[in-house]
Each structure stands twice: as structure tokens, then as C-alpha cells.
Write an enzyme that holds these catalytic residues in place. Sequence first.
Site, PDB file in Angstrom:
ATOM      1  N   GLU A 201       0.846  -1.212   0.000  1.00 26.08           N
ATOM      2  CA  GLU A 201       0.000   0.000   0.000  1.00 26.08           C
ATOM      3  C   GLU A 201       0.879   1.259   0.000  1.00 26.08           C
ATOM      4  O   GLU A 201       0.739   2.145   0.855  1.00 26.08           O
ATOM      5  CB  GLU A 201      -0.978  -0.015   1.177  1.00 26.08           C
ATOM      6  N   GLU A 325      -4.841  -8.919  -0.148  1.00 23.77           N
ATOM      7  CA  GLU A 325      -5.654  -8.603   1.042  1.00 23.77           C
ATOM      8  C   GLU A 325      -7.105  -8.548   0.616  1.00 23.77           C
ATOM      9  O   GLU A 325      -7.465  -7.744  -0.261  1.00 23.77           O
ATOM     10  CB  GLU A 325      -5.228  -7.273   1.682  1.00 23.77           C
TER      11      GLU A 325
HETATM   12  O1  AHR Z   1      -5.069  -5.969   7.053  1.00 24.93           O
HETATM   13  C1  AHR Z   1      -5.024  -4.795   7.788  1.00 24.93           C
HETATM   14  C2  AHR Z   1      -4.401  -3.639   7.026  1.00 24.93           C
HETATM   15  O2  AHR Z   1      -5.205  -3.305   5.935  1.00 24.93           O
HETATM   16  C3  AHR Z   1      -3.057  -3.912   6.404  1.00 24.93           C
HETATM   17  O3  AHR Z   1      -2.022  -3.728   7.306  1.00 24.93           O
HETATM   18  C4  AHR Z   1      -2.993  -2.896   5.309  1.00 24.93           C
HETATM   19  O4  AHR Z   1      -2.188  -3.302   4.245  1.00 24.93           O
HETATM   20  C5  AHR Z   1      -4.435  -2.699   4.919  1.00 24.93           C
HETATM   21  O5  AHR Z   1      -4.774  -1.360   4.817  1.00 24.93           O
END
Ligand code: AHR
Length: 522
Positions: A201, A325
Site C-alpha cells: 500500500e 488482502e
Molecule cells: O489488514 C489490515 C491492514 O489493511 C493492512 O495492514 C494494510 O495493508 C491494509 O490497509
Amino acid sequence: MRKSLHVIFVFLFLTCFFVKAQKENLVAVNQLVIIANNPGPVISKDIYGHFSEHLGRCIYEGLWVGPDSKIPNTYGIRNDVLFALREMKIPNLRWPGGCFADTYHWKDGIGPKEKRASIVNTHWGGVTEDNSFGTHEFMKLTELLGCDAYINGNVGSGTVKEMAEWIEYLTSGSDSPMTRLRKENGREQPWKVKYFAIGNENWGCGGNMTDEFYANVMRQFSTYLNNYGENRLYRVACGPSDFNVAWTETLMKDPATRGRFQGLSIHYYSITDGWNNKGSATDFDERLWFQTMRANVQMDQVIRGHEAIMDRYDTQKTKGLVVDEWGNWFNVEPGTNPGFLYQQNTMRDAVTAAIHLNIFNQHADRVKVANLAQMVNVLQSVILTKDDKMILTPTYHVFRMFRVHQDAQLITTSLRCEDYTNGDRKVPAISASASVDKEGKMHVSLANLNPNKAITLTCPVIGETYKKVTGEVLTSDAMNAMNTFETPETVKPAVFNGFTYKDGVLNITMPSKSVIVLELVK
Ligand code: AHR
């Protein structure tokens, strides 16, 4: 070639037939046509991957209790969790973050424990991290799980040298300062590292970079991520979240940029009621159930958006889309640390998991890796722990049931189904995918998104006949049924008999809010 043409012809004919017949109310509303004899791309086992961040009680307590703990463990990793994860057949594990990754300096986490530096986990609860779980402990965990390592490097606050040395420490067999250090720390042989991400990110917590700036930084970092010996790194460039296709375009359009990575990540969380108040994981009504389903099915649109850009610049589909994610993100459980992201898990999460895994299966030609956020005690976990107790969540059961798709070949299906409506909004009521494995067994995975209504689905199976069909179902009476430490088996899979298979047609009665996997053996 002739066989393929024949199959396409049969498929088109059947599709036209069913559309016409449906219009004239001649056939059932819910049809899944399955073309069994023309398997397509391999469903990468790695889309069944998981994610463990130094966040809340995921690593510490959830996975790592240390070798001196009273909780039974292997090299410090708790046995109950380890055995449950093995059963689920976890293919790869992403670590150490998430946002934590771009604050992590790997040398803090090697060598004698008492000499390791402490750091404050600024993203997640401001807790002090003693770094007792580091590179060696993570690689041991992957060995014990029998899965591949997916390591996320630090671009945001790290250096090129630091990242390059980490790869050397992990994977080089040559004599060098880094490999000598590894040996001093007790590991003679290099490890294998399959996936390595160049930041996380980086448009946000990983450095707030613009797409153009990140593209250049990524090119620089990637240059020094060497392949040592036989280890071949699959480099994952940081991609965008949600529908931000402009970022994808920037990373894909220039051959010199896209030449520096094998996979491009995207993140998409299912947010039910807005980021400011994400709603309770367990206390919800049907309006919120519906909104979660709507957010879930949108994953297909998200993938299609990024796929379209990738297809334009990479017609041979050599670059993988890495959904590293995904999952439901709700408010934390009342009374728990807001920075620990601890949420319970219900039948709603099970249906969420089935929808996503079916979508990833359907995009097998482009989606090569995916990681549920996160594995233990954080967000949509597969396992929750409390002291020496552990429970399997409804999401766990879906991953265990769907493991049959790993490295199987996707089968072409065509689904026409009724809608599940709420007010004036609607989503398709059924989610489906099918695959054939190396032994020729076919698996069909289904979910009924409607929490109130059983649905009958008719599946003409074209091109193959099967001798035996068996099934497994996960369902519950209540939308928010869950497993707790007091009642750990409220939601668990059962044998499914709600189908017939006659003259090449499967007729399936799917209970409301259910997940089903059928196995067809020749
Ligand atoms: O999964 C929780 C958080 O969500 C992670 O650390 C980040 O990459 C995302 O914004």
C-alpha cells in the site's frame, strides 16, 4: 481443435436454448450448465493463501507462544493452530504485513532473542514489539505448515541495501557476510522464497507515494532483488486498492516498468456500512447481511477492471494479479483494543469466503495469488484463540471444503439464476465454480446468498458421466450463527444429500445461506 469447436458450439447452443426456454418459462429459473470435458486454466493453489501481520494477536498469541510456553508448541509455534492450518492445506503465507511491513527492519528480528531490538508498532495499537518472531521463526512456520513463503519487503522506510541483503540472507548459498550471519544464527542452508512484495500500500501507509513515483522506486528496488542459486523470486509490485485502475495503468503501460515484476497486487475489503462505522461482525440485520453480499460480489467488478488494463498490455497473461488482502472488515469486538482488529466470524463470513473463492477460481487465467486478511485473531480469521483455547471459524470450514480446487483445472460453467433482493437492490442469489482435478474428479462449489430461501439449482453436466456424487454443506439456522469458545461447533460442515444426479443432470436443493461442495467421481 475440432473438439474445442464442438464444445463451444454445444455451449452456445445450450446457452441460447436456456435463455429462450427461461423466457418462455419452460425450464427452472436456476441453471448451472457445466461443460465437464473441456477443462481450462489451472486454478493456482496460491489463491487459497493467507496473511499474517504483526497486528494485534495474530502473530503473538495466535501463532507464536514461544518455546517456553505451557501451551503445547513446536519451536514456539502453537500446535493446535498448526495442526488445524495443515488440515486446511495452506499453500502460502504472507508476512510481516500489511502496513507493518513498511516499518519493519528485518535485522531487528534475527540473532539471540535477548539482543533483539524492541520497536513500537505504530500502526497497530502502539504496542511494543520485542521481535521474538522474526525471519527464522517465520521460515520455520512455513516449513511446519508445508507452505511457500510470501515475504513483504519494506519500501516505505527501508533501503534498497536492506531489502537486497534480506534476499541474500534468505536465499543465497554463496559465501558472503549475509550468509555467514545466517549461519551464525543457526541456519546453514538457504531457504526457498517464492513470493516477495516490493512494498505494501505504497499509495498510503507504505509511503503515500504517487503512482509514477512508486513505479520508479519499484524499478530501483527490484533491480537488486537477486535470484540466488535455483531460487526464482516472483516479485509482486504494489498495486492499488478497489477500483483505482489508473495506478494499474501506470504500472503496466511501460514495458521497462512491468518487466520488473511478475505479479501486481490489489487490495479490496468488503465494507458493509462505510469505513467510519463498519458495523458489528455478529449483531446485524438482513439489510446489513445484504450489504455485505453486495460488497462481496463487487470483487468480480474490481478484478475485471484491473484485468482489462492488464490484458491490454500483457496479452499473453504473463503477469499475475495478486489479491493479497481481501475479506470482511467489521468493527472490533466490544471491549477489545481498536488497534487489534479482532472480530468474530459468522455464517455471513462463510458465504463471503465462498463468493470470493468462486470469483478467484473463475478468474484463474489472471488471478494467481490471493490472501485472506488475516489468518488468526485479526479481521476475517480462520482461527480464533483465547489463552490455550482455539476455535475454527465458519470461514475456516469454507477454506477446508474448497481446498479441492487447488491446482485443479477450471471448468467452464454458465450460471443463470434468480436475484436475491433487498428493497430495490439485488445481487445474484447463487455463486458457483467448478474444477476437475488430476484424478479426473470434478468439484462444484456453490453458495446460496439468500438467508431466507432454499433454492433449487439444475445443472446439466455436459461431456462426461459420473458414477458417484457426494457432497458437504455448511449452513446454519441464524444469519449470525458463530462458533464461540463455549460452543465451538455451532457452525460446522455436514454431509450433504440434498441432490439427485440422473441422466447427466444434477438437481441441487441449496438451503438458505449455505455453502456446498459436490464431488463427482467417474
Ligand atoms: O489488514 C489490515 C491492514 O489493511 C493492512 O495492514 C494494510 O495493508 C491494509 O490497509
